[in-house]
Design a protein around this motif. Structure first.
Motif, short mmCIF file in Angstrom:
data_model
loop_
_atom_site.label_atom_id
_atom_site.label_comp_id
_atom_site.label_asym_id
_atom_site.label_seq_id
_atom_site.Cartn_x
_atom_site.Cartn_y
_atom_site.Cartn_z
N ALA A 21 0.83 -1.20 0.00
CA ALA A 21 0.00 0.00 0.00
C ALA A 21 0.86 1.25 0.00
N LEU A 22 0.24 2.33 -0.41
CA LEU A 22 0.88 3.64 -0.45
C LEU A 22 -0.04 4.61 0.27
N ARG A 23 0.46 5.21 1.36
CA ARG A 23 -0.35 6.20 2.09
C ARG A 23 0.10 7.58 1.65
N ARG A 24 -0.87 8.39 1.20
CA ARG A 24 -0.56 9.73 0.71
C ARG A 24 -1.29 10.76 1.55
N SER A 25 -0.60 11.86 1.82
CA SER A 25 -1.20 12.96 2.55
C SER A 25 -1.91 13.88 1.55
N ILE A 26 -3.13 14.23 1.85
CA ILE A 26 -3.88 15.13 0.97
C ILE A 26 -3.30 16.54 1.05
N CYS A 27 -2.88 16.95 2.23
CA CYS A 27 -2.38 18.31 2.43
C CYS A 27 -0.98 18.54 1.86
N THR A 28 -0.05 17.66 2.21
CA THR A 28 1.35 17.91 1.86
C THR A 28 1.83 17.10 0.66
N GLY A 29 1.12 16.02 0.31
CA GLY A 29 1.55 15.17 -0.78
C GLY A 29 2.59 14.16 -0.37
N GLU A 30 2.91 14.08 0.92
CA GLU A 30 3.89 13.13 1.42
C GLU A 30 3.42 11.70 1.16
N MET A 31 4.34 10.82 0.75
CA MET A 31 4.00 9.43 0.47
C MET A 31 4.79 8.51 1.38
N THR A 32 4.10 7.50 1.93
CA THR A 32 4.72 6.49 2.76
C THR A 32 4.34 5.13 2.20
N ALA A 33 5.33 4.28 1.97
CA ALA A 33 5.08 2.94 1.45
C ALA A 33 5.08 1.95 2.59
N GLY A 34 4.27 0.92 2.45
CA GLY A 34 4.21 -0.11 3.47
C GLY A 34 3.21 -1.18 3.08
N PHE A 35 2.63 -1.80 4.10
CA PHE A 35 1.68 -2.87 3.86
C PHE A 35 0.43 -2.64 4.69
N ALA A 36 -0.72 -2.92 4.09
CA ALA A 36 -2.00 -2.84 4.78
C ALA A 36 -2.44 -4.25 5.13
N ASP A 37 -2.83 -4.43 6.37
CA ASP A 37 -3.33 -5.73 6.82
C ASP A 37 -4.70 -5.96 6.18
N ARG A 38 -4.88 -7.08 5.54
CA ARG A 38 -6.13 -7.36 4.83
C ARG A 38 -7.31 -7.53 5.77
N THR A 40 -7.63 -6.27 9.21
CA THR A 40 -7.94 -5.10 10.04
C THR A 40 -7.85 -3.79 9.28
N GLY A 41 -7.11 -3.76 8.16
CA GLY A 41 -6.92 -2.53 7.42
C GLY A 41 -5.82 -1.66 7.99
N ARG A 42 -5.17 -2.11 9.05
CA ARG A 42 -4.11 -1.33 9.68
C ARG A 42 -2.90 -1.23 8.74
N PHE A 43 -2.34 -0.02 8.67
CA PHE A 43 -1.21 0.26 7.79
C PHE A 43 0.08 0.15 8.58
N HIS A 44 1.05 -0.61 8.05
CA HIS A 44 2.36 -0.77 8.65
C HIS A 44 3.37 -0.04 7.77
N GLU A 68 -1.02 -1.95 -8.84
CA GLU A 68 -1.48 -2.92 -7.86
C GLU A 68 -1.42 -2.40 -6.43
N LEU A 69 -0.79 -1.24 -6.21
CA LEU A 69 -0.69 -0.67 -4.87
C LEU A 69 -2.04 -0.13 -4.42
N LYS A 70 -2.39 -0.41 -3.18
CA LYS A 70 -3.59 0.16 -2.58
C LYS A 70 -3.25 1.57 -2.13
N ILE A 71 -4.06 2.57 -2.48
CA ILE A 71 -3.81 3.96 -2.12
C ILE A 71 -4.68 4.30 -0.92
N ILE A 72 -4.04 4.79 0.14
CA ILE A 72 -4.73 5.20 1.37
C ILE A 72 -4.52 6.69 1.53
N TYR A 73 -5.62 7.44 1.69
CA TYR A 73 -5.53 8.90 1.90
C TYR A 73 -5.81 9.23 3.34
#
Length: 73
Positions: A21-38, A40-44, A68-73
Motif C-alpha cells: 500500500a501507499l499512504r498519501r497525505s492530501i495536504c502535503t503530498g507526502e507518500m509512505t510505502a508499506g503494507f495494509a493488513d487485509r 484489520t486494514g491497519r497500515f504498517h 497494484e498498490l492500494k492507495i490510502i488517503y
C-alpha cells in the motif's frame, strides 16, 4: 563516491495477510510505502518516499506493479 551501488534486497511479505500500500497525505503530498493488513486494514509503515524514483524502487523490491498498490488517503 563508490562506482558500484549494491542493490537493495527484495522485501518479503505474506500476500494472504498483507497488501502493498501507499499512504498519501492530501495536504502535503507526502507518500509512505508499506503494507495494509487485509483483515484489520491497519497500515504498517515501511519507508518514506521522497520521489517517484523511490516509489519505483519500492515496487521493484516488493515485486508489484504501481497499479497494484492500494492507495490510502
Amino acid at each position: 563516491m563508490p562506482l558500484f551501488r549494491k542493490k537493495a534486497p527484495p522485501i518479503s511479505y505474506d500476500p494472504v495477510a498483507q497488501q502493498p500500500a501507499l499512504r498519501r497525505s492530501i495536504c502535503t503530498g507526502e507518500m509512505t510505502a508499506g503494507f495494509a493488513d487485509r483483515d484489520t486494514g491497519r497500515f504498517h509503515e515501511l519507508m518514506l518516499l521522497r520521489g517517484e524514483g523511490e516509489l519505483e524502487e519500492f515496487c521493484r523490491r516488493v515485486g508489484v506493479r504501481r497499479e497494484e498498490l492500494k492507495i490510502i488517503y
